[in-house]
Write an enzyme that holds these catalytic residues in place. Structure first.
Site, mmCIF file in Angstrom:
data_model
loop_
_atom_site.group_PDB
_atom_site.id
_atom_site.type_symbol
_atom_site.label_atom_id
_atom_site.label_comp_id
_atom_site.label_asym_id
_atom_site.label_seq_id
_atom_site.Cartn_x
_atom_site.Cartn_y
_atom_site.Cartn_z
ATOM 1 N N LYS A 16 0.838 -1.311 -0.002
ATOM 2 C CA LYS A 16 -0.138 -0.034 -0.383
ATOM 3 C C LYS A 16 1.189 1.139 -0.199
ATOM 4 O O LYS A 16 1.116 2.423 -0.733
ATOM 5 C CB LYS A 16 -0.790 -0.513 0.947
ATOM 6 C CG LYS A 16 -0.624 -0.661 2.498
ATOM 7 C CD LYS A 16 -1.772 -0.370 3.814
ATOM 8 C CE LYS A 16 -1.395 -0.083 4.765
ATOM 9 N NZ LYS A 16 -0.140 -1.540 5.104
ATOM 10 N N ARG A 92 -6.073 2.182 11.525
ATOM 11 C CA ARG A 92 -6.070 0.788 11.689
ATOM 12 C C ARG A 92 -6.887 0.460 13.011
ATOM 13 O O ARG A 92 -6.673 -0.649 12.746
ATOM 14 C CB ARG A 92 -4.361 1.143 12.316
ATOM 15 C CG ARG A 92 -3.084 0.955 11.040
ATOM 16 C CD ARG A 92 -2.345 0.740 11.809
ATOM 17 N NE ARG A 92 -1.235 0.179 10.748
ATOM 18 C CZ ARG A 92 0.002 0.766 10.632
ATOM 19 N NH1 ARG A 92 -0.355 2.224 10.146
ATOM 20 N NH2 ARG A 92 1.161 0.191 9.971
ATOM 21 N N ARG A 131 13.986 -6.117 2.820
ATOM 22 C CA ARG A 131 13.683 -4.519 3.293
ATOM 23 C C ARG A 131 14.775 -4.265 3.317
ATOM 24 O O ARG A 131 14.870 -4.305 4.580
ATOM 25 C CB ARG A 131 12.470 -3.782 3.204
ATOM 26 C CG ARG A 131 11.761 -2.600 2.116
ATOM 27 C CD ARG A 131 10.593 -2.671 2.715
ATOM 28 N NE ARG A 131 10.277 -1.703 4.080
ATOM 29 C CZ ARG A 131 8.670 -1.773 4.685
ATOM 30 N NH1 ARG A 131 8.240 -1.434 3.121
ATOM 31 N NH2 ARG A 131 8.235 -1.917 5.837
ATOM 32 N N ARG A 164 14.979 -1.830 8.439
ATOM 33 C CA ARG A 164 14.468 -0.912 9.678
ATOM 34 C C ARG A 164 14.177 -2.039 11.144
ATOM 35 O O ARG A 164 13.745 -3.331 10.972
ATOM 36 C CB ARG A 164 12.682 -0.189 9.255
ATOM 37 C CG ARG A 164 12.739 0.753 9.208
ATOM 38 C CD ARG A 164 11.041 0.861 8.335
ATOM 39 N NE ARG A 164 10.150 0.323 8.735
ATOM 40 C CZ ARG A 164 8.770 0.453 7.985
ATOM 41 N NH1 ARG A 164 8.492 1.221 7.055
ATOM 42 N NH2 ARG A 164 7.885 -0.151 8.788
ATOM 43 N N ARG A 175 3.469 -7.954 13.629
ATOM 44 C CA ARG A 175 2.784 -6.836 13.323
ATOM 45 C C ARG A 175 1.656 -7.559 12.419
ATOM 46 O O ARG A 175 0.197 -7.130 12.508
ATOM 47 C CB ARG A 175 3.446 -5.517 12.071
ATOM 48 C CG ARG A 175 4.202 -4.880 12.932
ATOM 49 C CD ARG A 175 5.568 -4.167 12.255
ATOM 50 N NE ARG A 175 5.286 -3.673 10.542
ATOM 51 C CZ ARG A 175 5.569 -3.153 9.963
ATOM 52 N NH1 ARG A 175 7.167 -3.617 9.807
ATOM 53 N NH2 ARG A 175 5.692 -2.623 9.009
#
Ligand code: AMP
Length: 219
Positions: A16, A92, A131, A164, A175
């Site tokens: 997203k 959220r 990532r 990250r 998550r």
């Protein structure tokens, strides 16, 4: 043109953020990501900023109260008032969705669409844990899908890439579970309001971008 408010909803790693950035480039509608707003607070080094950082590194959600406050401040600025927003990662939770409904209603505004990007937990882990980003220029890489020429090194400035804190596999699984427990209810929330559009996010990003552009052009 009237301001457009579009929500990008979906689990972590569903693309997203990537799709939001592409759409922002095409349309000029401001990108509003509460995750980016919280990350930008890191440099502030205040007790609140440190608490937020801790919560994020555990893969949990920042409280609704703080999140709504931060969002409210951002959408009160002129660029959003004039053009609307691509809301990426907000709302959220149900209280956040209700707060947004109220904020829009107060200004006689309506949501244009809620795009729902769905992927499985394993795919989320595969995408996110690979990532990497450059601490200098911010360029994002992926060890599998978009690797740098030299392992773990930025092509542009030769700096070592970083991961990250919330992109480690166990944090990604946490998550995803938090998403299932607190956010997935928003799919029904918006489906009932007849604004939800399903996007198959397991596909190639270019195909997804085509669908997104088509949907937005119709709104
Ligand atoms: P993101 O960049 O959207 O993946 O967000 C990174 C992290 O910021 C999340 O895992 C949460 O800890 C926090 N966060 C971002 N947006 C929200 C939100 N709407 N509500 C609560 N926490 C959020």
């Amino acid at each position: 043109m009237d301001p457009k408010y579009v929500i990008f909803l979906g689990p972590p790693g569903s693309g997203k953020g990537t799709q939001a950035k592409r759409l922002v480039q095409e349309t000029g509608i401001p990108h509003v990501s509460t995750g980016d707003l919280f990350r930008a607070m890191k440099v502030m080094d205040t007790p609140l900023a440190r608490r937020i950082q801790d919560v994020m590194n555990r893969g949990e959600y920042v409280s609704d109260e703080i999140t709504i406050e931060v969002l409210k401040e951002r959408i009160s600025r002129q660029d959003v008032r004039e053009q609307g927003a691509i809301l990426d990662g907000f709302p959220r939770t149900v209280p956040q969705a209700e707060a947004l409904d109220q904020l829009l209603a107060e200004s006689s505004l309506q949501l244009s669409a809620v795009l729902f990007f769905d992927i499985t937990e394993d795919e989320a882990v595969r995408r996110i844990s690979g990532r990497r980003s450059c601490p200098e220029c911010g360029r994002i890489y992926h060890v599998e899908f978009d690797p740098p020429e030299v392992v773990e090194t930025c092509d542009a400035d030769g700096v070592a890439l970083v991961q990250r804190g919330d992109d480690y596999p166990d944090v990604v699984r946490e998550r995803y579970q938090v998403y299932l427990a607190k956010t997935s209810v928003l799919v029904d929330y918006y489906r009932e309001k007849d604004v939800l559009i399903d996007i198959d996010a397991m596909r190639d990003p270019d195909r997804i971008a085509e669908d997104v552009a088509q949907v937005i052009a119709q709104e």
